[in-house]
Design an enzyme around this catalytic site. Structure first.
Site, PDB file in Angstrom:
ATOM      1  N   GLY A   1       0.877  -1.301  -0.085  1.00 50.01           N
ATOM      2  CA  GLY A   1       0.021  -0.047  -0.076  1.00 50.01           C
ATOM      3  C   GLY A   1       0.952   1.418  -0.043  1.00 50.01           C
ATOM      4  O   GLY A   1       1.890   1.122   0.599  1.00 50.01           O
TER       5      GLY A   1
ATOM      6  N   ASP B   1       1.559  -2.894   4.177  1.00 47.47           N
ATOM      7  CA  ASP B   1       1.523  -1.425   3.973  1.00 47.47           C
ATOM      8  C   ASP B   1       2.621  -0.443   3.868  1.00 47.47           C
ATOM      9  O   ASP B   1       3.220  -0.454   4.913  1.00 47.47           O
ATOM     10  CB  ASP B   1       0.543  -0.967   4.835  1.00 47.47           C
ATOM     11  CG  ASP B   1      -0.463   0.273   4.362  1.00 47.47           C
ATOM     12  OD1 ASP B   1      -0.357   0.564   3.324  1.00 47.47           O
ATOM     13  OD2 ASP B   1      -1.344   0.732   4.923  1.00 47.47           O
ATOM     14  N   HIS B   2       2.798   0.314   2.849  1.00 52.48           N
ATOM     15  CA  HIS B   2       4.179   1.045   2.879  1.00 52.48           C
ATOM     16  C   HIS B   2       3.497   2.601   3.282  1.00 52.48           C
ATOM     17  O   HIS B   2       4.135   3.510   3.298  1.00 52.48           O
ATOM     18  CB  HIS B   2       4.730   1.141   1.525  1.00 52.48           C
ATOM     19  CG  HIS B   2       6.164   1.644   1.640  1.00 52.48           C
ATOM     20  ND1 HIS B   2       6.303   2.880   0.983  1.00 52.48           N
ATOM     21  CD2 HIS B   2       7.253   1.372   2.121  1.00 52.48           C
ATOM     22  CE1 HIS B   2       7.769   3.290   1.321  1.00 52.48           C
ATOM     23  NE2 HIS B   2       8.370   2.172   1.923  1.00 52.48           N
ATOM     24  N   ALA B   3       2.534   2.756   3.399  1.00 53.92           N
ATOM     25  CA  ALA B   3       1.660   4.159   3.628  1.00 53.92           C
ATOM     26  C   ALA B   3       2.221   4.628   4.886  1.00 53.92           C
ATOM     27  O   ALA B   3       2.416   3.890   5.968  1.00 53.92           O
ATOM     28  CB  ALA B   3       0.155   4.011   3.684  1.00 53.92           C
ATOM     29  N   LYS B   4       1.953   5.838   5.091  1.00 55.01           N
ATOM     30  CA  LYS B   4       2.477   6.622   6.361  1.00 55.01           C
ATOM     31  C   LYS B   4       1.445   7.584   6.970  1.00 55.01           C
ATOM     32  O   LYS B   4       1.503   8.525   6.138  1.00 55.01           O
ATOM     33  CB  LYS B   4       3.926   7.172   6.178  1.00 55.01           C
ATOM     34  CG  LYS B   4       5.090   6.102   6.076  1.00 55.01           C
ATOM     35  CD  LYS B   4       5.872   6.649   4.933  1.00 55.01           C
ATOM     36  CE  LYS B   4       6.948   5.524   4.527  1.00 55.01           C
ATOM     37  NZ  LYS B   4       6.501   4.128   4.752  1.00 55.01           N
TER      38      LYS B   4
END
Length: 361
Positions: free
Chosen positions: A166, A304-307
């Site tokens: 993500g 998930d690489h979202a932040k």
């Protein structure tokens, strides 16, 4: 009567000329753009992870979309690598600026993972983004996608490395008078700039970006800096920027205590590289462990690489922050930042994504 009709005709003509010009201005004005190519004050995208099972039709290019004109997430019918996607439409302005060799427009592209390179640069901030502006206004795109976007010479594309996990990002339209503040914040974030053009016309107001663009800077970097920014349509944002000499978890040590709210955080959780939820300070940090897209569909934070983070449900202030640092021991030593605001629609949209979080101990 004839005189009245002539006056009315003149007024109508003036109005048409004005609106005609307004249309031209609107088209020429740099701004975040929606999938129809219309200017919006801000938009947020959430690129969904690629589903690992064989039956799934998820390609890792689907995304959720939210902007200043709609109330909740809509699942885009376009894929994120399409030139008609919100990112494609917005970045088209960069590629046109480059093609026309426009000397009144500036741009800066930065990423610790440079497009088409193998490694990551640890000498710079763990920060990813793009700025495009002229003396009227521009936009700032803050995102989590490694090796993105392509250099202006190459036109729009989406990297294969950004498919599996993500990814998140926010684009905000700013008037030119905000760029001096953005300039100072980026100095603290120490971005790895891999493509830029800042014509001399901007050098009087903007001090740090031209130097960073040239690969040098002489200023003393503050340990951290918090500032308020205002979007073109007057939406208030807070921007937290930490340097690599602020050796701590930005969420627990600074953001939660500053915003005076418990935070639920969603950042990339790599096995044995995550910080546990933290209740040691007055305002707590809880790691989100899974994201739900619908009743049937969810994914884990490991994908998930979202932040991003939001105020815990039930707290009076509803903050949402989007940025470029993970909750990991290594990232306490990296520079980067988060942009936060209290828009109710943004908060509700992110609140609905939380499937469950980890308590302390």
């Amino acid at each position: 009567l004839k005189w009245k009709m002539t006056a009315r005709l003149q007024r109508t003509t003036h109005a048409l000329v004005f609106f005609g010009l307004f249309g031209v201005l609107e088209a020429a004005t740099i701004a975040c753009r929606n999938e129809e190519g219309e200017a919006v004050d801000w938009f947020i995208f959430y690129k969904l992870p690629k589903k690992q099972d064989k039956e799934s039709r998820e390609t890792g290019l689907e995304y959720l979309y939210l902007d200043s004109t709609i109330r909740s997430w809509k699942r885009s019918e376009l894929l994120i690598n399409a030139t008609r996607s919100a990112l494609g439409r917005t970045l088209q302005q960069l590629y046109e600026t480059y093609a026309f060799k426009d000397n009144n427009t500036a741009y800066v592209l930065y990423n610790d993972g440079v497009p088409k390179s193998a490694g990551y640069s640890r000498n710079f901030g763990h920060t990813k983004g793009l700025l495009l502006w002229n003396r009227i206004q521009g936009f700032w795109l803050i995102h989590s996608i490694p090796r993105f976007p392509p250099i202006p010479e190459e036109g729009y594309d989406y990297p294969s490395t950004g498919r599996r996990n993500g990814q998140s990002g926010i684009c905000i339209t700013f008037r030119y008078n905000q760029y001096e503040t953005i300039d100072s914040q980026l100095l603290v974030c120490n971005p790895n700039i891999y493509s830029c053009s800042i014509p001399a016309t901007f050098h009087q107001e903007l001090f740090h970006l031209p130097q960073l663009c040239a690969g040098s800077h002489s200023a003393k970097i503050p340990v951290r800096h918090l500032t308020t920014l205002q979007s073109a349509q007057g939406q208030s944002f807070l921007h937290f920027a930490k340097s690599d000499s602020f050796h701590d978890d930005i969420f627990a040590a600074w953001m939660a205590q500053q915003l005076k709210t418990h935070l639920l955080t969603e950042t990339w959780q790599r096995k044995r590289q995550e910080l546990p939820s933290n209740c040691s300070l007055p305002y707590h940090i809880y790691n989100i462990k899974a994201i739900k897209i619908s009743h049937q569909s969810y994914f884990s934070s490991y994908q998930d690489h979202a932040k991003w983070c939001i105020s815990q449900k039930g707290t009076k202030d509803h903050w949402t922050c989007i940025g470029d640092l993970n909750r990991s021991p290594h990232q306490a030593f990296r520079s980067g930042g988060f942009i936060c605001n209290q828009n109710q629609n943004i908060y509700q949209a992110f609140q609905k994504l939380v499937l469950y979080h980890e308590d302390c101990n």
